[in-house]
Design a protein around this motif. Structure first.
Motif, short mmCIF file in Angstrom:
data_model
loop_
_atom_site.label_atom_id
_atom_site.label_comp_id
_atom_site.label_asym_id
_atom_site.label_seq_id
_atom_site.Cartn_x
_atom_site.Cartn_y
_atom_site.Cartn_z
N LEU A 52 60.23 99.80 17.62
CA LEU A 52 60.44 99.47 19.02
C LEU A 52 59.31 100.13 19.80
O LEU A 52 59.11 101.35 19.70
CB LEU A 52 61.79 99.99 19.51
CG LEU A 52 63.01 99.62 18.66
CD1 LEU A 52 64.28 100.17 19.29
CD2 LEU A 52 63.10 98.12 18.46
N ILE A 70 60.11 99.76 24.58
CA ILE A 70 61.23 98.87 24.87
C ILE A 70 62.14 99.49 25.94
O ILE A 70 62.41 100.69 25.94
CB ILE A 70 62.00 98.54 23.59
CG1 ILE A 70 62.79 97.25 23.75
CG2 ILE A 70 62.89 99.68 23.16
CD1 ILE A 70 63.28 96.70 22.45
N THR A 106 70.32 99.01 22.88
CA THR A 106 69.17 99.10 21.98
C THR A 106 69.39 98.26 20.73
O THR A 106 68.50 97.50 20.30
CB THR A 106 68.90 100.57 21.58
OG1 THR A 106 68.66 101.34 22.77
CG2 THR A 106 67.69 100.68 20.67
N MET A 155 69.07 94.57 21.45
CA MET A 155 67.69 94.13 21.61
C MET A 155 67.02 93.92 20.25
O MET A 155 66.19 93.03 20.09
CB MET A 155 66.91 95.12 22.47
CG MET A 155 67.28 95.06 23.96
SD MET A 155 66.19 96.00 25.05
CE MET A 155 66.67 97.69 24.69
N PRO A 158 64.61 92.37 26.04
CA PRO A 158 64.11 93.60 26.66
C PRO A 158 63.38 93.31 27.97
O PRO A 158 62.74 92.26 28.11
CB PRO A 158 63.15 94.17 25.61
CG PRO A 158 62.76 93.00 24.75
CD PRO A 158 63.93 92.07 24.76
N GLY A 169 58.41 95.87 26.63
CA GLY A 169 58.24 96.31 25.26
C GLY A 169 58.40 95.23 24.22
O GLY A 169 58.67 94.06 24.52
N THR A 170 58.22 95.63 22.95
CA THR A 170 58.28 94.69 21.83
C THR A 170 59.15 95.23 20.71
O THR A 170 59.32 96.45 20.55
CB THR A 170 56.86 94.45 21.25
OG1 THR A 170 56.28 95.70 20.89
CG2 THR A 170 55.97 93.76 22.28
N VAL A 171 59.69 94.30 19.93
CA VAL A 171 60.47 94.61 18.74
C VAL A 171 59.71 94.05 17.55
O VAL A 171 59.44 92.84 17.49
CB VAL A 171 61.87 93.97 18.79
CG1 VAL A 171 62.65 94.29 17.52
CG2 VAL A 171 62.63 94.45 20.03
N THR A 173 60.10 89.78 19.18
CA THR A 173 60.65 89.98 20.53
C THR A 173 61.15 88.69 21.16
O THR A 173 62.18 88.67 21.84
CB THR A 173 59.59 90.62 21.44
OG1 THR A 173 59.02 91.76 20.79
CG2 THR A 173 60.19 91.07 22.76
#
Length: 396
Positions: free
Chosen positions: A12, A15, A52, A55, A62, A65-67, A75
């Motif tokens: 993460l 995020i 969290t 997401m 989100p 930010g990025t996943v 994301t």
């Protein structure tokens, strides 16, 4: 059974999640969950742990930010296109289908016709192979939970997310399932990310625990490290119980910090201070209740030299089987707690008795005195002490 060919860490990056213009559920957070680990997000209701998790699952978008799962940015992918499955507290089993068909559902949905062997293998993994033809209502809560896990694992997800999965079970069954989930995770080798408000649950199962508070990660580490070396009062109080004593630093040297509190001089290792101690400065000195020994004041001369010691009077005593929990009224602190194993109980240790509390100085830790000593206790208002945007990374 291990399948980590499509592996990679869960990462993460920056995020966060904000609802409207007023409420931030998760502040900007960088977090790395190592591939193949059992990772727990631990915190009280409203701390941001479930947001969290959602997401990661794609159930919440989100705000920033990025996943990433491995090197893949997921994301913008919808939940069904992510290599992730989620197990919820409610189990969400199909009541009209057998256990076999509940577990086979995901395979059939993908067009796989030959499901007998993979379903059988998965039911054997969760030790329910002989119950394949039963319906969910014919199983106990713990058995239904294992079916839900089997159904989530049958598609070999890269990550299994567990959202308070044991919350509906009674205490004894919950403890059994803690061991079961850890066994299953070890056998399959898939990354588990587990959300819970139960400290014992997180510490029993997880390799790494992230303690969340006010939408931020307060501290991250192995369960024993968090318990023995809390870095904030919130972690010290939320993970078990801590006695926190207001003290003043009188000397620092040779790896030891010496402090004074009303009626006592105490020592602790400098390496166990979460803040840099300065002579004349304030320090919160902490010690866990089970680290303290209790001696009747008449036997004060039997206490070994070199131990931290304070005096007090027993205000209350509660017998809980394996131990007796004492509350001590002491000049250093109005309500010191002591947990004493019931091995050879001293009959004189009853309310009103004068006592000496003593412990190994190495079992003492120090925290920043600017924090609230009550943070993390029941009824205390959650406060965030981590820095916004702080990077925390777990290691296997």
């Amino acid at each position: 059974m291990t399948d980590t060919t499509a592996g990679g860490d869960v990462r993460l990056s920056g995020i966060s999640k904000t609802y409207g213009n007023s409420f931030t559920a998760v502040h900007p957070l960088d977090l790395t969950v190592p591939q193949g680990s059992f990772f727990a997000l631990l915190g009280a209701s409203g701390c941001g742990k479930t947001t969290t998790l959602r997401m990661i699952a794609g159930l919440e978008d989100p705000t920033t930010g990025t996943v990433l799962l491995g090197d893949r940015d997921v994301t913008s992918l919808p939940p069904h296109k992510r290599p992730v499955n989620t197990v919820f507290q409610s189990y969400a089993l199909f009541p009209h289908l057998s256990i076999h068909e509940n577990v086979a559902f995901g395979l059939r949905r993908r067009g796989i016709r030959s499901v007998k062997k993979p379903v059988g293998d998965m039911l054997d993994l969760v030790q329910l192979g002989d119950l394949a033809q039963r319906r969910p209502h014919q199983l106990s809560g713990g058995q239904q939970q294992r079916v839900a896990v089997a159904r989530a694992l049958i598609n070999h997800p890269q990550v299994l997310l567990l959202d308070e999965p044991l919350g509906a079970l009674d205490l004894k069954l919950r403890r059994q399932m803690q061991l079961e989930l850890k066994r299953i995770q070890t056998e399959v080798g898939i990354t588990f990310v587990h959300v819970t408000h139960d400290q014992e649950e997180a510490m029993t199962m997880a390799d790494t625990v992230a303690v969340m508070n006010g939408g931020r990660v307060e501290q991250l580490g192995a369960p024993a490290e968090l318990y023995e070396n809390p870095r904030t009062t919130f972690v010290a109080n939320f993970l078990g119980t801590s006695n926190l004593i207001q003290a003043e630093v009188v000397s620092v040297g040779g790896g030891t910090v010496e402090v004074t509190a009303p009626g006592a001089t105490l020592r602790l290792p400098a390496e166990r201070c979460a803040t840099t101690p300065a002579v004349g400065g304030a320090l919160l000195v902490g010690v866990r209740p089970e680290k303290i020994s209790l001696t009747h004041a008449d036997d004060a001369d039997t206490v070994a030299a070199g131990r931290n010691r304070v005096t007090g009077t027993i205000a209350d005593a509660g017998f809980i089987g394996v131990s007796t929990q004492y509350v001590i009224d002491s000049p250093v602190c109005p309500e010191l707690e002591v947990y004493a194993q019931n091995i050879e109980r001293d009959p004189r240790l009853t309310p009103g008795a004068a006592v000496i509390l003593h412990w190994n100085p190495d079992h003492t830790f120090g925290l920043d005195a600017a924090q609230s000593p009550s943070a993390g206790t029941v009824g205390a208002t959650a406060t965030a002490t981590a820095t916004a945007g702080e990077t925390v990374e777990a290691t296997p």
